[in-house]
Design an enzyme around this catalytic site. Structure first.
Site, PDB file in Angstrom:
ATOM      1  N   HIS B 158      58.058 118.644 108.864  1.00  0.00           N
ATOM      2  CA  HIS B 158      56.810 118.356 108.178  1.00  0.00           C
ATOM      3  C   HIS B 158      56.025 119.644 108.013  1.00  0.00           C
ATOM      4  O   HIS B 158      55.712 120.325 108.980  1.00  0.00           O
ATOM      5  CB  HIS B 158      55.973 117.337 108.965  1.00  0.00           C
ATOM      6  CG  HIS B 158      56.535 115.958 108.949  1.00  0.00           C
ATOM      7  ND1 HIS B 158      56.541 115.123 110.039  1.00  0.00           N
ATOM      8  CD2 HIS B 158      57.122 115.249 107.944  1.00  0.00           C
ATOM      9  CE1 HIS B 158      57.099 113.970 109.703  1.00  0.00           C
ATOM     10  NE2 HIS B 158      57.471 114.034 108.442  1.00  0.00           N
ATOM     11  N   GLU B 161      52.823 121.036 110.113  1.00  0.00           N
ATOM     12  CA  GLU B 161      52.886 121.109 111.573  1.00  0.00           C
ATOM     13  C   GLU B 161      53.323 122.502 112.008  1.00  0.00           C
ATOM     14  O   GLU B 161      54.397 122.692 112.579  1.00  0.00           O
ATOM     15  CB  GLU B 161      53.795 119.988 112.079  1.00  0.00           C
ATOM     16  CG  GLU B 161      53.219 118.626 111.670  1.00  0.00           C
ATOM     17  CD  GLU B 161      54.181 117.433 111.837  1.00  0.00           C
ATOM     18  OE1 GLU B 161      55.264 117.603 112.419  1.00  0.00           O
ATOM     19  OE2 GLU B 161      53.837 116.335 111.361  1.00  0.00           O
ATOM     20  N   ARG B 216      52.714 117.659 103.722  1.00  0.00           N
ATOM     21  CA  ARG B 216      53.619 117.151 104.743  1.00  0.00           C
ATOM     22  C   ARG B 216      55.078 117.101 104.285  1.00  0.00           C
ATOM     23  O   ARG B 216      55.998 117.391 105.041  1.00  0.00           O
ATOM     24  CB  ARG B 216      53.133 115.739 105.118  1.00  0.00           C
ATOM     25  CG  ARG B 216      54.081 114.902 105.964  1.00  0.00           C
ATOM     26  CD  ARG B 216      53.457 113.542 106.191  1.00  0.00           C
ATOM     27  NE  ARG B 216      54.361 112.559 106.722  1.00  0.00           N
ATOM     28  CZ  ARG B 216      54.593 112.372 108.027  1.00  0.00           C
ATOM     29  NH1 ARG B 216      53.994 113.125 108.916  1.00  0.00           N
ATOM     30  NH2 ARG B 216      55.441 111.440 108.433  1.00  0.00           N
ATOM     31  N   HIS B 286      57.721 118.198 116.273  1.00  0.00           N
ATOM     32  CA  HIS B 286      56.629 117.869 115.366  1.00  0.00           C
ATOM     33  C   HIS B 286      55.290 118.182 116.006  1.00  0.00           C
ATOM     34  O   HIS B 286      55.218 118.613 117.140  1.00  0.00           O
ATOM     35  CB  HIS B 286      56.628 116.355 115.087  1.00  0.00           C
ATOM     36  CG  HIS B 286      57.791 115.857 114.315  1.00  0.00           C
ATOM     37  ND1 HIS B 286      57.665 115.239 113.098  1.00  0.00           N
ATOM     38  CD2 HIS B 286      59.112 115.834 114.591  1.00  0.00           C
ATOM     39  CE1 HIS B 286      58.857 114.873 112.649  1.00  0.00           C
ATOM     40  NE2 HIS B 286      59.749 115.219 113.534  1.00  0.00           N
ATOM     41  N   GLU B 360      56.195 115.570 119.938  1.00  0.00           N
ATOM     42  CA  GLU B 360      54.959 115.802 119.201  1.00  0.00           C
ATOM     43  C   GLU B 360      54.131 116.736 120.081  1.00  0.00           C
ATOM     44  O   GLU B 360      53.683 116.355 121.157  1.00  0.00           O
ATOM     45  CB  GLU B 360      54.188 114.498 118.961  1.00  0.00           C
ATOM     46  CG  GLU B 360      54.899 113.477 118.088  1.00  0.00           C
ATOM     47  CD  GLU B 360      54.704 113.731 116.595  1.00  0.00           C
ATOM     48  OE1 GLU B 360      53.931 114.639 116.237  1.00  0.00           O
ATOM     49  OE2 GLU B 360      55.333 113.028 115.779  1.00  0.00           O
TER      50      GLU B 360
END
Lengths: 168, 384
Positions: B158, B161, B216, B286, B360
């Site tokens: 993405h 990020e 994104r 991510h 994440e």
């Protein structure tokens, strides 16, 4: 907690002042998400124990600085792509944060999770009364849809009266 | 920068070279203009350092033979002229890992890393993005005669990020810098190979630098070029198009026109499929959220090895917290985050790779995607 009129959540939170870490305030809150309707903001009741530090001096300094500006303040992309905020724009950033809290509250349901991603644009509007006015375009990130939504918000601020949001 | 000597043998080859030189705006030394490139005649072209690999790949693909006339243009220039200081900050070492880097610098970094660590690191072609950029992964492998199991890690699926590619670069640096002094890393590499893809969604990443910081998806056009981008992490063939997606191109979770419709997805999927019997663990990085996510996103039914998956993830989260107190939550996407289908992590697990995790990284919303560069170091250190 589940009700008949919607879903009620009872929360215990700890509030920490970003600018005064180490001091926390305990809060209790009740949030009621109305059944069915997604266009009504959840009802919120909060009680806080203890006090946050006084910001009177910083408020006054910021107020006077902005009032004495010859040209109306305009800024973009706060923070910038690398996460930096110039120190003189930090209060503008914090005000945006507070305003985003209001917008998020007004637009939250049990299936949304919003955060302020960036201030896309802010413009000061000089007023004849004592309030400061800032017209923001805030970029809000919604976690479930992953969308970044621009939101126009007008914020009025005064050292004693605090922040108020009026929407366009 | 290198200067290549090429003699195109056929009309087709000459045409391809004309296209290559004009598209990449290469510095032609002989002839002066692309339209003067002819079969049977000498071609001398200067290729900027970041494009050297790509140009050579393209020549290889078209079976055009070439010779390197000048291997290092700068060196030649320096020899013929005195100069006070080097302006090639990145290439001559001293790469700043605590800053975010644009794609061009990441390409250069990969070349340097391979050059400076050639006993352990090899750079490999994975595929091409929609906008025809080359995707490379780095293989960190201790030479040995036994086949080793593979741990694959990809970053930057993405675009917005940024902390994710920053982590991949940091990770590679840490492994290589401490390989000689850290017995844990040596033991690790005795039995495992590490494959790192620093930026998966290259087109999107570049777009987030140049046009829209909060982009994104990738950059493939839909609806006659009026709408751009597929969410690559909804594009894999795992319950594709079922939940947590949109079929509308303008959505940030648009899953594409079909599973693996995007070249970036296909590049990764093809590779993983071809090596799946050797891949032990798949990691995809991510931000934000501070989570270690296990399969699945499309159903709450746990995977067959859920106990083990959770145990390992919990240990990882505990170790992470131990560094700076940053708390991470652990669990399946469907249970602790939201429903989604077509994620790379889920697909990898369904084809039989036992350990598959989405990380994440920081933070939990205060800065979100625009994590200040001063958090790169602590984030990477704790994640390491």
């Amino acid at each position: 907690d589940i009700d008949d009129a919607g879903h009620k959540y009872c929360l215990e939170l700890e509030l920490e002042d970003v600018l005064d870490k180490g001091r926390t305030v305990l809060c209790a809150a009740e949030v009621l998400y109305p059944l069915g309707s997604t266009s009504t903001a959840p009802e919120v009741q909060v009680t806080a124990q203890g006090e946050l530090r006084s910001t009177e001096e910083a408020d006054k300094e910021f107020y006077n600085r902005i009032r004495s500006l010859e040209k109306e303040l305009v800024a973009e992309n706060i923070p910038d792509s690398h996460g930096n905020v110039p120190p003189e724009l930090e209060p503008i950033h914090l005000l945006a944060w507070a305003a985003s809290g209001y917008v998020i509250w007004q637009n939250s349901t049990e299936n949304t999770k919003f955060h302020l991603a960036q201030v896309q644009h802010v413009k000061q509007v000089k007023r004849s009364d004592e309030d400061l006015q800032f017209d923001y375009v805030l970029l809000l990130h919604e976690m479930v849809s992953q969308e970044v939504i621009p939101w126009e918000v007008t914020v009025l601020w005064h050292p004693q009266r605090g922040a108020r949001v009026s929407r366009d | 920068d290198q200067v290549l000597h090429i003699v195109p043998e056929t009309f087709q080859q000459a045409q391809h070279l004309q296209l290559l030189c004009s598209t990449l705006m290469l510095d032609l030394w002989k002839p002066l203009l692309p339209e003067d490139i002819r079969a049977g005649e000498d071609l001398h072209v200067r290729v900027p350092a970041p494009l050297v690999q790509e140009v050579k790949d393209s020549l290889d693909q078209h079976m055009i033979s070439y010779r390197v006339l000048i291997p290092d243009v700068q060196k030649l220039v320096d020899q013929s002229m005195p100069r006070e200081r080097s302006s090639h900050r990145q290439v001559s070492g001293g790469y700043v890992y605590t800053e975010y880097h644009p794609m061009e610098e990441i390409y250069q970094w990969m070349t340097q890393i391979q050059k400076n660590n050639s006993e352990l690191v090899t750079q490999h072609f994975l595929g091409k993005t929609f906008e025809n950029r080359t995707m490379y992964y780095l293989q960190i492998s201790q030479p040995s005669n036994k086949t080793k199991k593979i741990i694959w890690m990809d970053c930057g699926i993405h675009a917005r990020e940024w902390i994710s590619p920053a982590f991949c670069q940091w990770f590679v640096k840490e492994i290589l810098q401490n390989y000689k002094s850290d017995p844990k890393i040596r033991r690790f590499l005795q039995n495992l190979d590490l494959y790192v893809l620093p930026v998966l969604n290259i087109d999107g990443y570049i777009y987030s630098w140049e046009e829209d910081r909060l982009w994104r998806k990738n950059r493939s056009p839909y609806e006659n070029g009026t709408c751009y981008g597929t969410d690559l992490n909804r594009n894999f063939n795992s319950s594709w198009g079922s939940v947590g997606i949109s079929f509308n191109c303008s959505s940030d979770i648009f899953c594409g026109s079909g599973p693996e419709s995007e070249p970036e997805t296909r590049a990764v999927a093809q590779f993983i499929k071809s090596r799946k019997s050797d891949i032990l663990c798949y990691l995809t990085i991510h931000s934000y959220g501070q989570l270690i996510l296990t399969p699945y996103g499309s159903t709450t039914k746990p995977p067959h090895n859920n106990e083990e998956l959770m145990k390992v993830a919990k240990e990882a989260a505990a170790a992470l917290t131990g560094k700076y107190g940053t708390s991470y939550r652990v669990g399946s996407t469907a249970l602790i985050l939201y429903s989604n289908s077509g994620s790379s992590r889920d697909w990898v697990h369904t084809i039989g790779i036992p350990f598959s995790y989405t990380f994440e990284l920081r933070d939990t919303g205060t800065h979100g995607f625009i994590l200040p560069a001063n958090q790169i170091q602590p984030t990477c250190e704790e994640t390491m």
